[in-house]
Write a protein that holds these residues in place. Structure first.
Motif, PDB file in Angstrom:
ATOM      1  N   ASN A  21       0.832  -1.201   0.000  1.00 55.29           N
ATOM      2  CA  ASN A  21       0.000   0.000   0.000  1.00 55.29           C
ATOM      3  C   ASN A  21       0.871   1.257   0.000  1.00 55.29           C
ATOM      4  O   ASN A  21       0.594   2.231  -0.713  1.00 55.29           O
ATOM      5  CB  ASN A  21      -0.922  -0.009   1.220  1.00 55.29           C
ATOM      6  CG  ASN A  21      -1.833   1.202   1.260  1.00 55.29           C
ATOM      7  OD1 ASN A  21      -2.714   1.353   0.417  1.00 55.29           O
ATOM      8  ND2 ASN A  21      -1.619   2.089   2.225  1.00 55.29           N
ATOM      9  N   LYS A  29     -11.333   4.385   0.680  1.00 58.18           N
ATOM     10  CA  LYS A  29     -10.197   4.100   1.564  1.00 58.18           C
ATOM     11  C   LYS A  29     -10.471   4.603   2.985  1.00 58.18           C
ATOM     12  O   LYS A  29     -10.109   3.949   3.968  1.00 58.18           O
ATOM     13  CB  LYS A  29      -8.933   4.751   1.001  1.00 58.18           C
ATOM     14  CG  LYS A  29      -8.468   4.110  -0.298  1.00 58.18           C
ATOM     15  CD  LYS A  29      -7.310   4.856  -0.930  1.00 58.18           C
ATOM     16  CE  LYS A  29      -6.051   4.718  -0.128  1.00 58.18           C
ATOM     17  NZ  LYS A  29      -4.887   5.332  -0.812  1.00 58.18           N
ATOM     18  N   LEU A  48     -10.668   2.473   6.625  1.00 60.76           N
ATOM     19  CA  LEU A  48      -9.904   2.858   7.815  1.00 60.76           C
ATOM     20  C   LEU A  48     -10.768   3.321   8.976  1.00 60.76           C
ATOM     21  O   LEU A  48     -10.247   3.814   9.975  1.00 60.76           O
ATOM     22  CB  LEU A  48      -8.908   3.965   7.442  1.00 60.76           C
ATOM     23  CG  LEU A  48      -7.808   3.557   6.453  1.00 60.76           C
ATOM     24  CD1 LEU A  48      -6.979   4.747   6.046  1.00 60.76           C
ATOM     25  CD2 LEU A  48      -6.930   2.473   7.069  1.00 60.76           C
ATOM     26  N   LEU A  78      -7.310  -2.055   1.427  1.00 59.34           N
ATOM     27  CA  LEU A  78      -6.710  -0.727   1.303  1.00 59.34           C
ATOM     28  C   LEU A  78      -5.663  -0.724   0.197  1.00 59.34           C
ATOM     29  O   LEU A  78      -5.600   0.208  -0.624  1.00 59.34           O
ATOM     30  CB  LEU A  78      -6.074  -0.318   2.630  1.00 59.34           C
ATOM     31  CG  LEU A  78      -5.496   1.095   2.692  1.00 59.34           C
ATOM     32  CD1 LEU A  78      -6.604   2.132   2.589  1.00 59.34           C
ATOM     33  CD2 LEU A  78      -4.704   1.307   3.987  1.00 59.34           C
TER      34      LEU A  78
END
Length: 509
Positions: free
Chosen positions: A40, A97, A101, A199
């Protein structure tokens, strides 16, 4: 392994062995999660670098478009369309995203990769049973919208490979899993995956978007540059030995290829004029009547060496003009209430140095005027031309003024006499037309009289048969001529009253 008739010591050893295996599995899981985290980071780093590079390349393309024009203008337009589509989808992915999170707290600015092993956020947000939630459908719609925007922006076939790559990377068709079962796109890529894996996948999407944008800008820059250097960008220039010829005289000269470059740099110019934006602007005075010569040279330096390009051309001086060319574009009369177009010019004098005056005359472009005469039977147009030496010449012409002729009444777009059924007449529009008139006038019927034989005439406001007319028609029989007369009309933009239109006859069948 820990059961049966084993001794307590052996049971303890076996139990410790199981714990050891579990710990190894946990360590491997943490390593995988960390690996996804590093992926990532790399995707995001590459994407940020691509963003900066794309901005610089787009700025360079805009600069070329403003300086060199030509193909660079179309290339910049395509690049900006792609930039808009990319930003829209890129920003949407950023919201996804953030969704991944939710509830994840960073430590010293770094995400806790090893603890991001849950799939709850996206599983609950995107999926329901075997289908998608509203949010899941929104993700699919955003991908489809991005692909559609890119297809619209990259209509030129030269971008086909880039568009094919975009469609391939965001192909939403079902995917076969390891058991060979077809599963939906989002299920295959996200359902049940750890948060850090999802992610990383979304960061990869953002990277794909920026790569496509980069490919388009680079391709636009390169292809525009090649196109500008193509022979198709040159012009065939006819260079006659002089600019005026008498009847029967041989016409001589040559045809050459040339291309005007406003960015060309010359060290000097010799001749009757001066350098302005890469070209020589001629400024001289015509002498005696007859053939004259213009000559000089372009001077520039190439690889430290002075180079001179000489030129020579001829022109013929003719006597000053003393009469204007004034003509009606439609016919030799002008109509009251209409903006009759006129072309007014002087031979040898530019349109910007010609003025004209008359009652109702107004400018409509270079050398073009509209004449809307008022009362009277004639109107005089006066034209004045200013020559290059400051002197003026003038001329005038008289035009006859006519009124707009009376139109002919129409039923359903047909003028005069016609036959048909009652139902057709009831559904038709009453109109007015001027067949073969020099202007296309759109007449609007405001009132008419409707007459059925043996019944009183009915006055109708508008252009449609009303209920009274239909009632009268119900009592009419086949062969009866229905007369539409006293047709009142108006034309938008025409200030004078229109004459009553000629009647229209409709025989019932």
């Amino acid at each position: 392994m820990a059961g049966g008739k084993l001794t307590p010591r052996q049971k303890m050893i076996n139990l410790m062995y199981l714990v050891f295996i579990a710990m190894l599995a946990m360590n491997m899981s943490k390593e995988v999660l960390s690996a996804f985290g590093l992926m990532n980071e790399r995707f995001e780093g590459a994407t940020n670098s691509a963003k900066a590079t794309n901005e610089q390349m787009l700025q360079a393309l805009d600069t070329k478009a403003s300086e060199s024009k030509g193909e660079f203008i179309a290339a910049a337009a395509t690049a900006h369309k792609v930039e808009t589509a990319s930003k829209k989808f890129y920003d949407f992915i950023a919201t996804l995203k953030s969704e991944v999170l939710t509830g994840v707290e960073s430590e010293d600015g770094k995400l806790p990769y090893e603890s991001m092993d849950k799939a709850d956020n996206l599983d609950h947000s995107w999926f329901t049973g075997d289908g998608y939630t509203a949010r899941g459908k929104e993700v699919i719609a955003a991908i489809e919208a991005y692909k559609a925007d890119m297809k619209a922006a990259l209509a030129d076939k030269k971008y086909a490979p880039i568009l094919n790559e975009v469609n391939s990377k965001f192909d939403l068709t079902e995917v076969s899993n390891k058991e060979g079962v077809k599963v939906k796109f989002l299920d295959y890529h996200f359902k049940g995956f750890p948060a850090i894996a999802s992610l990383a996948k979304l960061s990869a999407w953002q990277n794909d978007v920026k790569k496509a944008e980069s490919d388009v800008i680079a391709s636009a820059l390169g292809k525009a540059a090649v196109s500008e250097a193509s022979y198709s960008k040159f012009q065939a220039i006819v260079a006659l030995d002089k600019n005026v010829y008498f009847q029967g005289e041989p016409v001589t000269g040559k045809v050459v290829l040339g291309k005007y470059d406003p960015n060309a740099q010359f060290s000097g110019f010799q001749g009757p004029g001066k350098l302005v934006n890469g070209q020589a602007v001629i400024a001289t005075t015509a002498g005696a009547i007859g053939e004259q010569t213009l000559n000089g040279s372009f001077n520039f330096t190439e690889n430290g060496k002075a180079i001179k390009l000489p030129f020579e051309g001829k022109y013929v001086v003719v006597p000053r003009p003393n009469s204007a060319n004034i003509s009606a574009d439609k016919m030799n009369v002008v109509y009251r209430g209409l903006p009759n177009p006129l072309t007014i010019s002087f031979a040898g004098i530019g349109d910007n140095n010609v003025t004209a005056s008359a009652p109702g005359l107004s400018p409509a472009g270079k050398g073009k005027y509209n004449l809307n005469p008022g009362s009277g039977t004639e109107v005089t147009v006066t034209a004045t031309g200013k020559m290059t030496d400051g002197k003026s010449v003038s001329d005038k012409k008289v035009f006859r003024i006519k009124n707009i002729p009376a139109p002919a009444g129409s039923i359903g777009g047909t003028v005069g006499y016609q036959k048909g059924a009652k139902s057709r007449l009831e559904a038709s529009t009453v109109g007015a037309m001027l067949p073969d008139f020099v202007y296309d006038l759109n007449f609007e019927v405001t009132q008419f009289a409707f007459k059925v034989p043996g019944q009183a005439s009915i006055v109708v406001n508008g252009n449609k048969i009303d209920g009274r007319c239909k009632a009268a028609l119900a009592r009419a029989k086949a062969g009866d001529p229905i007369t539409i007369s006293d047709i009142k009309t108006r034309v938008n933009g025409v200030s004078v009253a229109m004459k009553t239109a000629a009647p229209a006859i409709y025989e019932l069948q």
